[in-house]
Design a protein around this motif. Structure first.
Motif, PDB file in Angstrom:
ATOM      1  N   MET A 129       0.714  -1.121   0.087  1.00 35.70           N
ATOM      2  CA  MET A 129       0.088   0.150  -0.014  1.00 35.70           C
ATOM      3  C   MET A 129       0.939   1.313   0.009  1.00 35.70           C
ATOM      4  O   MET A 129       0.714   2.302  -0.753  1.00 35.70           O
ATOM      5  CB  MET A 129      -0.879   0.255   1.174  1.00 35.70           C
ATOM      6  CG  MET A 129      -1.869   0.916   1.070  1.00 35.70           C
ATOM      7  SD  MET A 129      -3.161   1.068   2.325  1.00 35.70           S
ATOM      8  CE  MET A 129      -3.892  -0.706   2.224  1.00 35.70           C
ATOM      9  N   ALA A 130       2.063   1.175   0.729  1.00 38.07           N
ATOM     10  CA  ALA A 130       2.929   2.398   0.674  1.00 38.07           C
ATOM     11  C   ALA A 130       3.452   2.750  -0.446  1.00 38.07           C
ATOM     12  O   ALA A 130       3.441   3.948  -0.944  1.00 38.07           O
ATOM     13  CB  ALA A 130       3.933   2.207   1.677  1.00 38.07           C
ATOM     14  N   GLY A 131       3.786   1.626  -1.434  1.00 37.75           N
ATOM     15  CA  GLY A 131       4.261   1.917  -2.529  1.00 37.75           C
ATOM     16  C   GLY A 131       3.492   2.533  -3.576  1.00 37.75           C
ATOM     17  O   GLY A 131       3.819   3.469  -4.260  1.00 37.75           O
ATOM     18  N   GLY A 142      -6.802   4.705  11.980  1.00 36.93           N
ATOM     19  CA  GLY A 142      -7.214   5.542  11.093  1.00 36.93           C
ATOM     20  C   GLY A 142      -6.895   5.341   9.574  1.00 36.93           C
ATOM     21  O   GLY A 142      -6.369   4.224   8.928  1.00 36.93           O
ATOM     22  N   THR A 143      -7.226   6.480   8.813  1.00 37.90           N
ATOM     23  CA  THR A 143      -6.713   6.428   7.478  1.00 37.90           C
ATOM     24  C   THR A 143      -5.253   6.710   7.130  1.00 37.90           C
ATOM     25  O   THR A 143      -4.688   5.920   6.582  1.00 37.90           O
ATOM     26  CB  THR A 143      -7.558   7.671   6.600  1.00 37.90           C
ATOM     27  OG1 THR A 143      -7.384   8.683   7.117  1.00 37.90           O
ATOM     28  CG2 THR A 143      -9.008   7.325   6.675  1.00 37.90           C
ATOM     29  N   VAL A 144      -4.770   7.912   7.851  1.00 33.55           N
ATOM     30  CA  VAL A 144      -3.545   8.323   7.582  1.00 33.55           C
ATOM     31  C   VAL A 144      -2.945   9.234   8.456  1.00 33.55           C
ATOM     32  O   VAL A 144      -3.646  10.000   8.943  1.00 33.55           O
ATOM     33  CB  VAL A 144      -3.171   8.813   6.014  1.00 33.55           C
ATOM     34  CG1 VAL A 144      -4.107  10.285   5.735  1.00 33.55           C
ATOM     35  CG2 VAL A 144      -1.822   9.210   5.701  1.00 33.55           C
ATOM     36  N   PHE A 175      -5.916  13.640   1.212  1.00 32.37           N
ATOM     37  CA  PHE A 175      -6.515  12.445   1.960  1.00 32.37           C
ATOM     38  C   PHE A 175      -7.768  12.679   2.703  1.00 32.37           C
ATOM     39  O   PHE A 175      -8.090  13.790   3.065  1.00 32.37           O
ATOM     40  CB  PHE A 175      -5.302  11.990   3.019  1.00 32.37           C
ATOM     41  CG  PHE A 175      -4.028  11.695   2.740  1.00 32.37           C
ATOM     42  CD1 PHE A 175      -3.863  10.163   2.386  1.00 32.37           C
ATOM     43  CD2 PHE A 175      -2.853  12.513   2.605  1.00 32.37           C
ATOM     44  CE1 PHE A 175      -2.553   9.851   1.753  1.00 32.37           C
ATOM     45  CE2 PHE A 175      -1.758  12.013   2.321  1.00 32.37           C
ATOM     46  CZ  PHE A 175      -1.578  10.701   1.776  1.00 32.37           C
ATOM     47  N   THR A 176      -8.537  11.775   3.040  1.00 31.49           N
ATOM     48  CA  THR A 176      -9.545  11.683   3.884  1.00 31.49           C
ATOM     49  C   THR A 176      -9.203  11.626   5.137  1.00 31.49           C
ATOM     50  O   THR A 176      -8.829  10.475   5.699  1.00 31.49           O
ATOM     51  CB  THR A 176     -10.739  10.666   3.270  1.00 31.49           C
ATOM     52  OG1 THR A 176     -10.787  10.826   1.928  1.00 31.49           O
ATOM     53  CG2 THR A 176     -12.023  10.565   3.986  1.00 31.49           C
ATOM     54  N   GLN A 188      -8.336   4.158   1.855  1.00 29.17           N
ATOM     55  CA  GLN A 188      -8.750   3.787   0.807  1.00 29.17           C
ATOM     56  C   GLN A 188      -8.321   4.427  -0.527  1.00 29.17           C
ATOM     57  O   GLN A 188      -8.824   4.067  -1.668  1.00 29.17           O
ATOM     58  CB  GLN A 188      -9.921   3.919   0.804  1.00 29.17           C
ATOM     59  CG  GLN A 188     -11.141   3.519   2.000  1.00 29.17           C
ATOM     60  CD  GLN A 188     -11.749   2.268   1.581  1.00 29.17           C
ATOM     61  OE1 GLN A 188     -12.038   1.682   0.539  1.00 29.17           O
ATOM     62  NE2 GLN A 188     -11.662   1.310   2.703  1.00 29.17           N
ATOM     63  N   GLY A 189      -7.174   5.128  -0.378  1.00 24.89           N
ATOM     64  CA  GLY A 189      -6.619   5.928  -1.480  1.00 24.89           C
ATOM     65  C   GLY A 189      -6.648   7.506  -1.431  1.00 24.89           C
ATOM     66  O   GLY A 189      -7.395   7.932  -0.309  1.00 24.89           O
ATOM     67  N   LEU A 190      -6.046   7.950  -2.173  1.00 23.43           N
ATOM     68  CA  LEU A 190      -6.126   9.399  -2.155  1.00 23.43           C
ATOM     69  C   LEU A 190      -7.410   9.976  -2.764  1.00 23.43           C
ATOM     70  O   LEU A 190      -8.168   9.250  -3.217  1.00 23.43           O
ATOM     71  CB  LEU A 190      -4.809  10.162  -3.062  1.00 23.43           C
ATOM     72  CG  LEU A 190      -3.487   9.637  -2.962  1.00 23.43           C
ATOM     73  CD1 LEU A 190      -2.614  10.310  -3.906  1.00 23.43           C
ATOM     74  CD2 LEU A 190      -2.973   9.939  -1.427  1.00 23.43           C
TER      75      LEU A 190
END
Length: 122
Positions: free
Chosen positions: A1-3, A28-30, A49-50, A73-75
């Motif tokens: 996911m980090a990549g 959390g999300t980030v 980010f959310t 979930q992504g940007l």
């Protein structure tokens, strides 16, 4: 996911210094960790980010560490990022002003030194 997150951020023009795995789990999300010289970069990055968690840490450089959490979930969509360079940055509710954070950092008591162990006998 980090990549994948690093690739996505680089596509949006962010400089990614590297990726790795966090030593602790984030629910959390980030989380964005940054010091005094990374405040503007952290808030710019946060818009991508959310529900990011912004964490002020003791560091002098302008880098921002991104820790992706289990709810990530992504940007957000690039066209949903609304940054206006003519509008001053504002922190989320409950955010302390940087001057207060710096004052706390410089007035916090120093950590007590651990006494040395007595020399081993024998």
């Amino acid at each position: 996911m980090a990549g994948q997150t690093a690739t996505d951020l680089a596509t949006r023009g962010f400089v990614v210094a590297g990726t790795g795995n966090a030593t602790t789990k984030l629910d959390g999300t980030v989380r964005l960790s940054f010091g005094v010289n990374g405040i503007a970069a952290a808030y710019t990055l946060a818009a991508q980010f959310t529900d990011p968690i912004l964490t002020f840490v003791a560091r002098e450089d302008a880098a921002v560490d991104v820790t992706v959490g289990s709810a990530f979930q992504g940007l957000v969509a690039a066209d949903a990022v609304t940054l206006d360079p003519t509008v001053a940055l504002t922190g989320p509710e409950g955010c302390k002003p940087v001057e207060e954070l710096l004052a706390e950092a410089t007035t916090a008591p120093a950590a007590a030194e651990t006494p040395a162990a007595p020399p081993a006998e024998g």
